[in-house]
Design a protein around this motif. Structure first.
Motif, short mmCIF file in Angstrom:
data_model
loop_
_atom_site.label_atom_id
_atom_site.label_comp_id
_atom_site.label_asym_id
_atom_site.label_seq_id
_atom_site.Cartn_x
_atom_site.Cartn_y
_atom_site.Cartn_z
N SER A 59 -23.03 12.09 10.78
CA SER A 59 -23.84 12.04 12.00
C SER A 59 -23.55 10.80 12.84
N ILE A 60 -23.80 10.94 14.12
CA ILE A 60 -23.61 9.84 15.06
C ILE A 60 -24.50 8.66 14.69
N VAL A 61 -25.71 8.95 14.27
CA VAL A 61 -26.65 7.89 13.91
C VAL A 61 -26.12 7.09 12.72
N VAL A 62 -25.66 7.77 11.69
CA VAL A 62 -25.15 7.08 10.50
C VAL A 62 -23.92 6.24 10.86
N LYS A 63 -22.99 6.83 11.62
CA LYS A 63 -21.79 6.08 12.00
C LYS A 63 -22.14 4.88 12.88
N SER A 64 -23.00 5.09 13.85
CA SER A 64 -23.37 3.99 14.76
C SER A 64 -24.04 2.85 14.01
N MET A 65 -25.00 3.20 13.18
CA MET A 65 -25.72 2.17 12.43
C MET A 65 -24.79 1.46 11.43
N SER A 66 -23.88 2.19 10.82
CA SER A 66 -22.96 1.59 9.85
C SER A 66 -22.01 0.60 10.52
N VAL A 67 -21.42 1.01 11.64
CA VAL A 67 -20.48 0.13 12.33
C VAL A 67 -21.23 -1.09 12.88
N PHE A 68 -22.41 -0.89 13.42
CA PHE A 68 -23.18 -2.02 13.93
C PHE A 68 -23.60 -2.96 12.80
N ALA A 69 -24.05 -2.40 11.68
CA ALA A 69 -24.46 -3.22 10.53
C ALA A 69 -23.28 -4.03 9.99
N TYR A 70 -22.09 -3.45 10.00
CA TYR A 70 -20.89 -4.17 9.59
C TYR A 70 -20.70 -5.40 10.49
N GLY A 71 -20.85 -5.21 11.79
CA GLY A 71 -20.71 -6.33 12.73
C GLY A 71 -21.74 -7.42 12.50
N VAL A 72 -22.96 -7.02 12.20
CA VAL A 72 -24.02 -7.99 11.90
C VAL A 72 -23.69 -8.75 10.62
N LEU A 73 -23.25 -8.03 9.60
CA LEU A 73 -22.86 -8.67 8.34
C LEU A 73 -21.75 -9.70 8.55
N ILE A 74 -20.76 -9.33 9.33
CA ILE A 74 -19.67 -10.27 9.63
C ILE A 74 -20.22 -11.53 10.28
N GLU A 75 -21.15 -11.37 11.21
CA GLU A 75 -21.72 -12.54 11.89
C GLU A 75 -22.45 -13.46 10.90
N PHE A 76 -23.12 -12.88 9.91
CA PHE A 76 -23.82 -13.70 8.92
C PHE A 76 -22.84 -14.41 7.97
N ILE A 77 -21.67 -13.83 7.76
CA ILE A 77 -20.66 -14.44 6.89
C ILE A 77 -19.88 -15.54 7.61
N GLN A 78 -19.70 -15.42 8.90
CA GLN A 78 -18.85 -16.36 9.66
C GLN A 78 -19.15 -17.84 9.45
N PRO A 79 -20.40 -18.27 9.37
CA PRO A 79 -20.63 -19.71 9.18
C PRO A 79 -20.02 -20.27 7.89
N TYR A 80 -19.77 -19.41 6.92
CA TYR A 80 -19.16 -19.85 5.67
C TYR A 80 -17.64 -19.96 5.75
N THR A 81 -17.07 -19.54 6.90
CA THR A 81 -15.62 -19.58 7.07
C THR A 81 -15.19 -20.49 8.22
N GLY A 82 -16.11 -21.33 8.68
CA GLY A 82 -15.77 -22.24 9.77
C GLY A 82 -16.02 -21.67 11.16
N PHE A 84 -18.91 -19.49 13.90
CA PHE A 84 -20.31 -19.59 14.27
C PHE A 84 -20.98 -18.23 14.31
N TYR A 85 -22.24 -18.19 13.93
CA TYR A 85 -23.09 -17.01 14.03
C TYR A 85 -23.53 -16.90 15.48
N GLU A 86 -23.29 -15.75 16.11
CA GLU A 86 -23.70 -15.58 17.50
C GLU A 86 -24.35 -14.22 17.71
#
Length: 122
Positions: A59-82, A84-86
């Motif tokens: 479903s579009i909802v599952v795909k949209s939420m999954s791709v967006f959640a991936y982007g949010v997760l990446i943002e939370f990980i970024q401060p540990y790799t030098g 910035f979280y934005e």
């Protein structure tokens, strides 16, 4: 879409996911477009397009939420790799997803890719 086409897009999905993950977590990613936010929107437009083609029955909802959640997760990980979280990066990712969804009616008119929406083929 044929099973072979879906398989090719699934391989492409994992390649795109790996590339975006790597570019998101290296200390200094190259800026490709006119701005960092345009790069985010373009990357997530492309990632969602590949996701949509790789998982046509999801479903579009599952795909949209999954791709967006991936982007949010990446943002939370970024401060540990030098990096910035934005929140603005998350918004740009969401804009890319929304732009893809808005462009689907136009994409359905493109002969080479309209098979995506025609249903399964043997």
């Amino acid at each position: 879409m044929t099973r072979t086409a879906v398989l090719v897009f699934r391989v492409g999905f994992f390649v795109a996911l790996a590339a975006i993950t790597w570019l998101s977590l290296i200390p200094q990613a190259p800026q490709i477009g006119p701005s960092d936010k345009a790069d985010h929107a373009t990357a997530y437009y492309a990632l969602y397009l590949i996701t949509d083609f790789a998982f046509p029955a999801t479903s579009i909802v599952v795909k949209s939420m999954s791709v967006f959640a991936y982007g949010v997760l990446i943002e939370f990980i970024q401060p540990y790799t030098g990096r910035f979280y934005e929140v603005a990066d998350m918004a740009a990712n969401g804009v890319g997803i929304l732009l893809y969804l808005a462009s689907v009616p136009l994409l359905k008119r493109v002969p080479i890719i309209r098979r995506r929406w025609e249903g399964p083929r043997p």
